[in-house]
Design an enzyme around this catalytic site. Sequence first.
Site, PDB file in Angstrom:
ATOM      1  N   ASP A 126       0.807  -1.242   0.000  1.00  0.00           N
ATOM      2  CA  ASP A 126       0.000   0.000   0.000  1.00  0.00           C
ATOM      3  C   ASP A 126       0.833   1.282   0.000  1.00  0.00           C
ATOM      4  O   ASP A 126       0.522   2.215  -0.735  1.00  0.00           O
ATOM      5  CB  ASP A 126      -1.078  -0.003   1.104  1.00  0.00           C
ATOM      6  CG  ASP A 126      -0.520  -0.162   2.510  1.00  0.00           C
ATOM      7  OD1 ASP A 126       0.689  -0.430   2.657  1.00  0.00           O
ATOM      8  OD2 ASP A 126      -1.292  -0.034   3.469  1.00  0.00           O
ATOM      9  N   LYS A 259      10.764  -5.654   9.082  1.00  0.00           N
ATOM     10  CA  LYS A 259      10.352  -7.039   8.862  1.00  0.00           C
ATOM     11  C   LYS A 259      11.579  -7.946   9.017  1.00  0.00           C
ATOM     12  O   LYS A 259      11.979  -8.207  10.137  1.00  0.00           O
ATOM     13  CB  LYS A 259       9.700  -7.180   7.480  1.00  0.00           C
ATOM     14  CG  LYS A 259       8.269  -6.646   7.382  1.00  0.00           C
ATOM     15  CD  LYS A 259       8.153  -5.160   7.492  1.00  0.00           C
ATOM     16  CE  LYS A 259       6.777  -4.633   7.190  1.00  0.00           C
ATOM     17  NZ  LYS A 259       6.723  -3.798   5.990  1.00  0.00           N
TER      18      LYS A 259
HETATM   19  C1  LIG Z   1       6.117  -2.825   5.235  1.00  0.00           C
HETATM   20  C2  LIG Z   1       6.333  -2.792   3.808  1.00  0.00           C
HETATM   21  C3  LIG Z   1       6.670  -1.596   3.147  1.00  0.00           C
HETATM   22  C4  LIG Z   1       6.733  -0.252   3.839  1.00  0.00           C
HETATM   23  O1  LIG Z   1       7.609  -0.258   4.880  1.00  0.00           O
HETATM   24  P1  LIG Z   1       7.422   0.581   6.231  1.00  0.00           P
HETATM   25  O2  LIG Z   1       8.604   0.200   7.021  1.00  0.00           O
HETATM   26  O3  LIG Z   1       6.134   0.162   6.840  1.00  0.00           O
HETATM   27  O4  LIG Z   1       7.414   2.017   5.846  1.00  0.00           O
HETATM   28  C5  LIG Z   1       6.891  -1.660   1.793  1.00  0.00           C
HETATM   29  N1  LIG Z   1       6.774  -2.810   1.113  1.00  0.00           N
HETATM   30  C6  LIG Z   1       6.443  -3.963   1.711  1.00  0.00           C
HETATM   31  C7  LIG Z   1       6.343  -5.221   0.913  1.00  0.00           C
HETATM   32  C8  LIG Z   1       6.208  -3.991   3.071  1.00  0.00           C
HETATM   33  O5  LIG Z   1       5.849  -5.137   3.656  1.00  0.00           O
END
Ligand SMILES: *Cc1c(COP(=O)(O)O)cnc(C)c1O
Length: 460
Positions: A126, A259
Amino acid sequence: MSKYQIPPFKIKMVEPIKLITKQQRANRLKEAGYNPFKLKSEDVFIDLLTDSGTGAMSHFQWSAMMQGDEAYAGSRSFFRLEKVVKNITGYKYILPAHQGRGAEQIIIPELIKREGMYVISNIHFDTTRAHVEIAGGRAIDCATKECFDLDNYYPFKGNFDLDKLEEIIEEKKKENVAAIIMTITNNSAGGQPVSLENMRAVNRIARKNDIPIVIDGARYAENSFFIKQREKGYDSKSIRAIALETFALADIFLMSAKKDGLVNIGGLIAIKDDEELFKKAQIRIIPMEGFPTYGGLAGRDMEALAVGLEEALDENYLKYRIDEVRYLGDLLKEAGVPIQYPTGGHAVFVDCGRIAPQIPYDQFPAQAVCNDLYVEGGIRGVEIGSLLLGRDPDTKENLQADKEFLRLTIPRRTYTFEHLNYVANCLIKVYKRGKKLKGLKFTYESPILRHFTARFEPAE
Ligand SMILES: *Cc1c(COP(=O)(O)O)cnc(C)c1O
């Protein structure tokens, strides 16, 4: 239980959680405008909103933080991080960012050179979609059709539809395509993996048409683990080797380190060899994120990330991580709850279009299920459906998502299998009364990324 990997760690520090009463939960949800993003975390018992920055760090990471070099320029912690990222990716230029969207806001506007250019992804995350649109571009998703066939096993539901990719490039003309973004794992399809075979084919198509490839690789380590488990010829390769092979197929790597970086905050930009792009990014990053050797992070954050990136490549950790998600998925599937099967890397995606089919897409069935789960058990999930998708930028109509998902996202190294038993039991109760649930209508809606701040009331 032995079907699932025993956690390869023991717990050194605990954070108490408590369950407020059902009446209190119903009240809090109403006060929050029926939007779980607006709940206080203290009112949440088990928080499966996101796996982003919500995991537990190891004692190695905490001790590395003590060595943070907080120099504004040329920090030792930056060079330590740079070395780790260069090693993992094989790329030449590294810039830290405060999180994934920080990395996106630096790179995406450099790629979209003209208003109206297209960006094609398996499925745009998103914030990635938002940055494409803010930069004047148009985001097109191009996922394999198996990804929407929820009940049937397919090893790589995150893949691109290669025929469709070629058709889109031909239709829009290659000079109008700013980039191809490989989202690995494919978050919005259920954290589903992308195979190396598919990425190699995307690479061939991109090279033929002179289009740069970006890896949106927040969960590249989880993706590499799936490749090792499921792709022919990779079972004896290390996760590190598979990751290196993956990165070799792209030009730019953007990462939300919240992540697979195993940290609470952080992001990364890595550029393979395009010096000109790197220079432009260095210029843009200063007013947006910070000086190029810290990019919005403290020295201690970069230390924790340097260690976390290495820990995330550990195979026992990854097996346990993926198995926790699989465990929750198995409990739900056995009870008949419709989910994206097989489960992906970071979350169980529950198909609420089938749990509450009486609710129309523009009254957000997955949000209704999500809210009922909170009232039932103090569990917070998140809607990944038509609410998240938003409105068409041209017609302003509500777009209809292919699936109305409730995402139950598992933070890394945080909850035990017992917590997941509880989650499954609560959701099974909600599932059984799904056909009685009511939809929602807006009382407030923001023009961009509306799901974060929207307020609702129950629809009649
Ligand atoms: C979380 C995420 C983002 C954005 O990262 P943030 O650290 O939340 O700003 C972009 N792409 C993917 C695939 C993500 O999972």
